[in-house]
Write an enzyme that holds these catalytic residues in place. Structure first.
Site, PDB file in Angstrom:
ATOM      1  N   HIS A  47       2.928   3.559  -8.857  1.00 35.22           N
ATOM      2  CA  HIS A  47       2.755   2.137  -9.189  1.00 35.22           C
ATOM      3  C   HIS A  47       4.017   1.592  -9.867  1.00 35.22           C
ATOM      4  O   HIS A  47       4.459   0.467  -9.574  1.00 35.22           O
ATOM      5  CB  HIS A  47       1.543   1.968 -10.100  1.00 35.22           C
ATOM      6  CG  HIS A  47       0.250   2.374  -9.467  1.00 35.22           C
ATOM      7  ND1 HIS A  47      -0.048   2.109  -8.151  1.00 35.22           N
ATOM      8  CD2 HIS A  47      -0.822   3.048  -9.975  1.00 35.22           C
ATOM      9  CE1 HIS A  47      -1.247   2.611  -7.866  1.00 35.22           C
ATOM     10  NE2 HIS A  47      -1.740   3.179  -8.957  1.00 35.22           N
ATOM     11  N   LEU A  75      11.895 -19.917  -4.292  1.00 33.77           N
ATOM     12  CA  LEU A  75      10.796 -19.109  -3.752  1.00 33.77           C
ATOM     13  C   LEU A  75       9.556 -19.189  -4.654  1.00 33.77           C
ATOM     14  O   LEU A  75       9.676 -19.079  -5.888  1.00 33.77           O
ATOM     15  CB  LEU A  75      11.244 -17.646  -3.659  1.00 33.77           C
ATOM     16  CG  LEU A  75      10.178 -16.602  -3.347  1.00 33.77           C
ATOM     17  CD1 LEU A  75       9.821 -16.659  -1.861  1.00 33.77           C
ATOM     18  CD2 LEU A  75      10.614 -15.201  -3.733  1.00 33.77           C
ATOM     19  N   ARG A 112      -0.111   9.309 -10.161  1.00 31.69           N
ATOM     20  CA  ARG A 112      -0.242   8.071  -9.384  1.00 31.69           C
ATOM     21  C   ARG A 112       0.473   6.907 -10.060  1.00 31.69           C
ATOM     22  O   ARG A 112       1.069   6.049  -9.402  1.00 31.69           O
ATOM     23  CB  ARG A 112      -1.728   7.739  -9.179  1.00 31.69           C
ATOM     24  CG  ARG A 112      -2.430   8.618  -8.140  1.00 31.69           C
ATOM     25  CD  ARG A 112      -3.928   8.318  -8.054  1.00 31.69           C
ATOM     26  NE  ARG A 112      -4.173   6.919  -7.738  1.00 31.69           N
ATOM     27  CZ  ARG A 112      -4.183   6.440  -6.482  1.00 31.69           C
ATOM     28  NH1 ARG A 112      -3.915   7.245  -5.476  1.00 31.69           N
ATOM     29  NH2 ARG A 112      -4.434   5.168  -6.256  1.00 31.69           N
ATOM     30  N   ASP A 154       0.826  -1.215   0.000  1.00 27.49           N
ATOM     31  CA  ASP A 154       0.000   0.000   0.000  1.00 27.49           C
ATOM     32  C   ASP A 154       0.862   1.267   0.000  1.00 27.49           C
ATOM     33  O   ASP A 154       2.033   1.252   0.368  1.00 27.49           O
ATOM     34  CB  ASP A 154      -0.894  -0.029   1.257  1.00 27.49           C
ATOM     35  CG  ASP A 154      -2.045   0.955   1.182  1.00 27.49           C
ATOM     36  OD1 ASP A 154      -2.341   1.440   0.065  1.00 27.49           O
ATOM     37  OD2 ASP A 154      -2.637   1.271   2.227  1.00 27.49           O
ATOM     38  N   GLY A 155       0.262   2.370  -0.438  1.00 29.31           N
ATOM     39  CA  GLY A 155       0.931   3.669  -0.339  1.00 29.31           C
ATOM     40  C   GLY A 155       1.538   4.176  -1.636  1.00 29.31           C
ATOM     41  O   GLY A 155       2.203   5.212  -1.658  1.00 29.31           O
TER      42      GLY A 155
END
Ligand SMILES: CCc1cc(N2CCCCCC2)n2ncc(-c3ccc(F)cc3)c2n1
Length: 249
Positions: free
Chosen positions: A46, A140, A42, A29-30
Site C-alpha cells: 500500500h 488536473l 501488505r 489493484d495488486g
C-alpha cells in the site's frame, strides 16, 4: 517504444499522444499481492502504491489530462483486517504531508467522491484540508474515491429523485439520464473516457457503474506499485488506437 519513451520529455511525448483522454479512472489493484510476492507485509504494498499515486498524478498533469479518478478505498474494504484498514486510513495524511507542495506547483485540484462522513476524523481532516488548500487550482482534477461504492451511490440518487417526485419538485415524466447523473457524486465530472485496472483482474468491482457505460477498458497485468509512467503512457497509446462507438456503428 522504451527507447522512444526514455528519450523524450513528457511535453515532447504529448506530440505522439494525438488523443489524450479527458478523464482517466483507475482501479489501483495488486498492492497486497505485490508485497506478498516479495515476502513483505501488505502495508508495504500500500505504501509503494501511494508512491505510484504521486508519480502518475504528476505525469497525468504534465500530459494535460483533465480528470484522474483513483479508487482508493471501496465500501467492501472495511472487511479487511483492522490493522490494515487503520494503516490505509492514515495514507491520505501521509501523502499530503509530503506531496502538497508538488500538488500546488502542478496546479492540481483535489476532490473526493464517497461517503466521507464514515471515515475516521484524521482521514476526513487530511482530505478536507487538501480540498481546501487546492480549491483554487485550475489544473488536473485529482479525484479520490474513498469509502465509495457505485451501487450505494445509485441507490442514494434514486432515493433523492423519489423524494423530489414525492414533493412535486418534478414529475416522473421529467426523469431522464441527466436527472440520475446530476444526483451522483460525480455530478460535475464528465464520464471516464478510459478505465484502467491493474494486476490482471478483469472485474469492475462496484466502481463508477453508471459512469463507465461508454468508457474504454484496459486491464493490465502489471501490479499498481509497478505501474510506471511508461505503463500509463502505453495505456494512453492503446486508448487512442481504439475507435469509440458510443453504441453506434
Ligand atoms: C484511504 C485509502 C487509501 C489507500 C491508498 N493506497 C492503498 C490502496 C491503493 C493503492 C494506492 C495506495 N491511498 N493512496 C493514496 C490515497 C489517498 C486518498 C485520499 C487522499 F485525499 C489522498 C491520498 C490512498 N488512500
Amino acid at each position: 517504444m522504451f527507447k522512444f519513451f526514455k528519450k523524450n520529455k513528457p511535453e515532447e511525448i504529448k506530440t505522439e499522444l494525438k488523443k489524450t483522454p479527458t478523464h482517466v479512472a483507475i482501479i489501483m489493484d495488486g498492492n497486497g499481492r505485490w508485497a506478498k510476492k516479495r515476502n513483505m507485509p501488505r502495508i508495504k504494498g500500500h505504501y509503494e502504491g501511494m508512491q505510484t499515486v504521486k508519480k502518475i498524478t504528476k505525469f497525468a498533469s504534465k500530459l494535460g489530462i483533465k480528470y484522474l479518478t483513483l479508487y482508493a478505498f471501496s465500501t467492501e474494504n472495511w472487511a479487511r483486517p483492522k490493522e490494515e484498514v487503520s494503516y490505509l486510513m492514515d495514507l491520505p495524511e501521509k501523502m499530503f504531508s509530503s506531496f502538497m507542495p508538488e500538488l500546488m506547483e502542478s496546479n492540481v485540484k483535489v476532490e473526493v467522491i464517497g461517503v466521507i462522513e464514515k471515515l475516521p476524523e484524521n482521514t476526513r481532516k487530511a482530505v478536507s484540508d487538501a480540498i481546501e488548500q487546492t480549491k483554487n487550482n485550475t489544473g488536473l482534477k485529482l479525484i479520490f474515491a474513498l469509502n465509495y461504492g457505485s451501487k450505494d451511490e445509485i441507490i442514494s440518487a434514486v432515493k433523492t429523485i423519489a423524494s423530489d417526485v414525492k414533493s412535486d419538485k418534478y414529475s416522473i415524466e421529467d426523469i431522464t439520464e441527466e436527472t440520475l447523473s446530476r444526483n451522483l457524486f460525480t455530478a460535475n465530472t464528465p464520464d471516464p473516457d478510459l478505465l484502467i485496472r491493474t494486476s490482471g483482474e478483469q472485474r469492475i468491482s462496484n466502481f463508477l457503474l453508471w459512469q463507465i457505460a461508454y468508457s474504454e477498458f484496459i486491464f493490465t497485468k502489471v501490479a499498481w506499485p509497478d505501474f510506471t509512467e511508461e505503463e500509463f503512457y502505453n495505456s494512453l497509446l492503446e486508448y487512442q488506437n481504439r475507435d469509440r462507438r458510443y453504441g453506434g456503428l
